[in-house]
Design a protein around this motif. Sequence first.
Motif, PDB file in Angstrom:
ATOM      1  N   ARG A  82      61.590  12.862  46.166  1.00 13.93           N
ATOM      2  CA  ARG A  82      61.825  13.176  44.812  1.00 13.93           C
ATOM      3  C   ARG A  82      62.200  12.480  43.944  1.00 13.93           C
ATOM      4  O   ARG A  82      62.803  12.509  42.898  1.00 13.93           O
ATOM      5  N   LYS A 104      54.810  13.155  50.709  1.00  8.04           N
ATOM      6  CA  LYS A 104      54.498  13.308  49.546  1.00  8.04           C
ATOM      7  C   LYS A 104      55.763  12.412  48.837  1.00  8.04           C
ATOM      8  O   LYS A 104      56.382  12.937  48.652  1.00  8.04           O
ATOM      9  N   VAL A 117      58.824  15.138  51.398  1.00  8.07           N
ATOM     10  CA  VAL A 117      58.226  15.215  49.865  1.00  8.07           C
ATOM     11  C   VAL A 117      60.058  14.697  49.474  1.00  8.07           C
ATOM     12  O   VAL A 117      61.266  15.071  49.951  1.00  8.07           O
TER      13      VAL A 117
END
Length: 180
Positions: free
Chosen positions: A138, A152, A136
């Motif tokens: 962020r 992601k 991830v």
Amino acid sequence: MKKKTVLLDQAAMGRALTRIAHEIVEKNKGGDNLVLVGIKTRGVPLTKRIQEKIRQIEGVEVPTGELDITLYRDDLETVTSTDDPELKETKIDSDLKHKKVILIDDVLYTGRTVRAAMDAVMDIERPSQIQLGVLVDRGHRELPIRADYVGKNIPTSEEEIIVVQLEEVDEQEEVSIYEK
């Protein structure tokens, strides 16, 4: 903390890691001359999963390692509640010289963990290249660091926290977003 939503379940995590493995193989023209190094704690099981996926794709066993960055952190006094930080073992059995080291971590946030990991790797031995893979990303970088492989991208606010739970560590499998 209050859980807002589940971002990735077990199946979605598996797909993200499969995509990362394919991108690693494609960018590096196979699995030769690579070493996957997991940043403790959750980067280690992610590394083993990516290693297995590369083995399935390419039929090669990419060496792996485990990296503890505790003593390389620039915020050590703010993240430890005691005077003595908890040290974990760094275990890299492969020669890194002239290899492409791919650091693997669960979440990329400010970039400080990755900077510490690069310093730790360079103290062990100088590889030909260092790449970064994260489950991830962020946002909210404080340093000019970006991941080469991202499962992601999840834009977050400063009041949110991404929590990655893995079966090997947490006996549960999901990525969630929490509100502070």
